[in-house]
Design an enzyme around this catalytic site. Structure first.
Site, PDB file in Angstrom:
ATOM      1  N   ASP A  27     -19.972 -22.474 -41.652  1.00  0.00           N
ATOM      2  CA  ASP A  27     -19.882 -21.078 -41.182  1.00  0.00           C
ATOM      3  C   ASP A  27     -20.900 -20.684 -40.099  1.00  0.00           C
ATOM      4  O   ASP A  27     -21.456 -19.580 -40.156  1.00  0.00           O
ATOM      5  CB  ASP A  27     -20.009 -20.120 -42.376  1.00  0.00           C
ATOM      6  CG  ASP A  27     -18.921 -20.309 -43.408  1.00  0.00           C
ATOM      7  OD1 ASP A  27     -18.069 -21.194 -43.230  1.00  0.00           O
ATOM      8  OD2 ASP A  27     -18.923 -19.579 -44.417  1.00  0.00           O
ATOM      9  N   LYS A 132     -11.595 -21.074 -44.328  1.00  0.00           N
ATOM     10  CA  LYS A 132     -11.676 -20.810 -45.764  1.00  0.00           C
ATOM     11  C   LYS A 132     -11.769 -19.303 -46.019  1.00  0.00           C
ATOM     12  O   LYS A 132     -12.455 -18.591 -45.293  1.00  0.00           O
ATOM     13  CB  LYS A 132     -12.891 -21.534 -46.367  1.00  0.00           C
ATOM     14  CG  LYS A 132     -14.245 -21.087 -45.817  1.00  0.00           C
ATOM     15  CD  LYS A 132     -15.353 -21.997 -46.336  1.00  0.00           C
ATOM     16  CE  LYS A 132     -16.732 -21.583 -45.887  1.00  0.00           C
ATOM     17  NZ  LYS A 132     -17.210 -20.320 -46.428  1.00  0.00           N
ATOM     18  N   CYS A 165     -22.756 -19.394 -48.927  1.00  0.00           N
ATOM     19  CA  CYS A 165     -21.700 -20.383 -48.675  1.00  0.00           C
ATOM     20  C   CYS A 165     -22.177 -21.828 -48.784  1.00  0.00           C
ATOM     21  O   CYS A 165     -21.403 -22.705 -49.173  1.00  0.00           O
ATOM     22  CB  CYS A 165     -21.033 -20.100 -47.338  1.00  0.00           C
ATOM     23  SG  CYS A 165     -20.082 -18.565 -47.394  1.00  0.00           S
TER      24      CYS A 165
HETATM   25  N1  TIU Z   1     -21.029 -17.970 -44.903  1.00  0.00           N
HETATM   26  C1  TIU Z   1     -21.632 -17.161 -45.777  1.00  0.00           C
HETATM   27  O1  TIU Z   1     -22.692 -17.461 -46.292  1.00  0.00           O
HETATM   28  N2  TIU Z   1     -21.019 -15.945 -46.022  1.00  0.00           N
HETATM   29  C2  TIU Z   1     -21.694 -14.820 -46.408  1.00  0.00           C
HETATM   30  O2  TIU Z   1     -21.097 -13.775 -46.609  1.00  0.00           O
HETATM   31  N3  TIU Z   1     -23.043 -14.940 -46.513  1.00  0.00           N
HETATM   32  C3  TIU Z   1     -23.929 -13.954 -46.781  1.00  0.00           C
HETATM   33  O3  TIU Z   1     -25.098 -14.271 -46.963  1.00  0.00           O
HETATM   34  N4  TIU Z   1     -23.514 -12.695 -46.829  1.00  0.00           N
END
Ligand code: TIU
Length: 223
Positions: A27, A132, A165
């Site tokens: 991500d 995802k 994530c």
């Molecule tokens: N990719 C991921 O970690 N999504 C989140 O929403 N992370 C947060 O820390 N909010």
């Protein structure tokens, strides 16, 4: 390049066959890294994440040289939000939620500018990109099938955020039998203390979820 290497990891060194190892970059999207995206709408200071970019870029370059499988993930939703549960949609500032228009397009929606991966780490056409809907990269995706097809047993994991994530994906992977080595300086959190504890949770108890090593140790092992 070498066909295998040993990473000076915690809680113990780990030897990996590179042909059975994939780099998974979680991500690294503008929506989490830049102002005006999903991360900021959740109330976070997005500047905390920038420190992970250079270590990931260094590992990505070395891994491309060695020929490891590279997987990039992106968290996001279909334009009609049919894959986003109400419990996720109703969180965050009411003024700017998932699907609402923001400075980088609709927040966390596939195909929008904010959903895309940052230019410094942009995937090559030959690399795998997994879209995802959740925090974990295995839930409701084709990742498990792809890793099985390539004979992957070990994952080098980095990206954002450490305790959300990255941790969710590592826990999913651990239960599926993968050895996970998390790249400590290749992860970051909006909360530095969560980053630190998120890494400790992985390597505690003899490596209950996996191993942790910094990018220098991974680069050294890749040779
Ligand atoms: N990719 C991921 O970690 N999504 C989140 O929403 N992370 C947060 O820390 N909010």
């Amino acid at each position: 390049a070498n066909s295998s290497g040993t990473i000076a990891a915690e809680p113990a060194p780990i030897a990996l066959d590179w042909s059975r190892t994939a780099l998974v970059i979680i991500d690294m999207q503008r929506d989490f890294m830049e102002p005006g995206g999903f991360g900021e709408t959740l109330g976070n200071d997005v500047s905390q994440l920038a420190r992970a970019v250079k270590p990931i870029a260094a590992v990505l370059a070395a891994v491309r040289d060695t020929g490891l499988l590279v997987v990039h993930t992106r968290e996001g939703h279909l334009p009609d939000l049919s894959d986003a549960p109400p419990a996720k949609l109703e969180r965050g500032a009411p003024s700017l939620r998932i699907g609402d228009p923001g400075p980088m397009g609709r927040i966390l929606i596939r195909g929008e500018a904010g959903h895309d991966i940052i230019p410094e780490l942009y995937p090559l056409d030959s690399e795998i990109v997994i879209d995802k809907p959740g925090k974990g990269a295995f839930y409701a995706t084709e990742l498990g099938d792809i890793l099985q097809k390539y004979g992957i047993e070990n994952l080098l994991v980095c990206g954002v955020t450490t305790e959300v994530c990255v941790n969710t994906t590592v826990r999913e992977a651990n239960d599926r039998g993968y050895r996970c080595v998390v790249i400590s300086d290749g992860c970051a959190s909006y909360f530095p203390e969560f980053h630190e504890m998120g890494l400790k949770m992985i390597k505690a108890q003899g490596g209950i979820f996996g191993w942790v090593a910094d990018s220098a140790a991974v680069l050294e092992a890749l040779g």
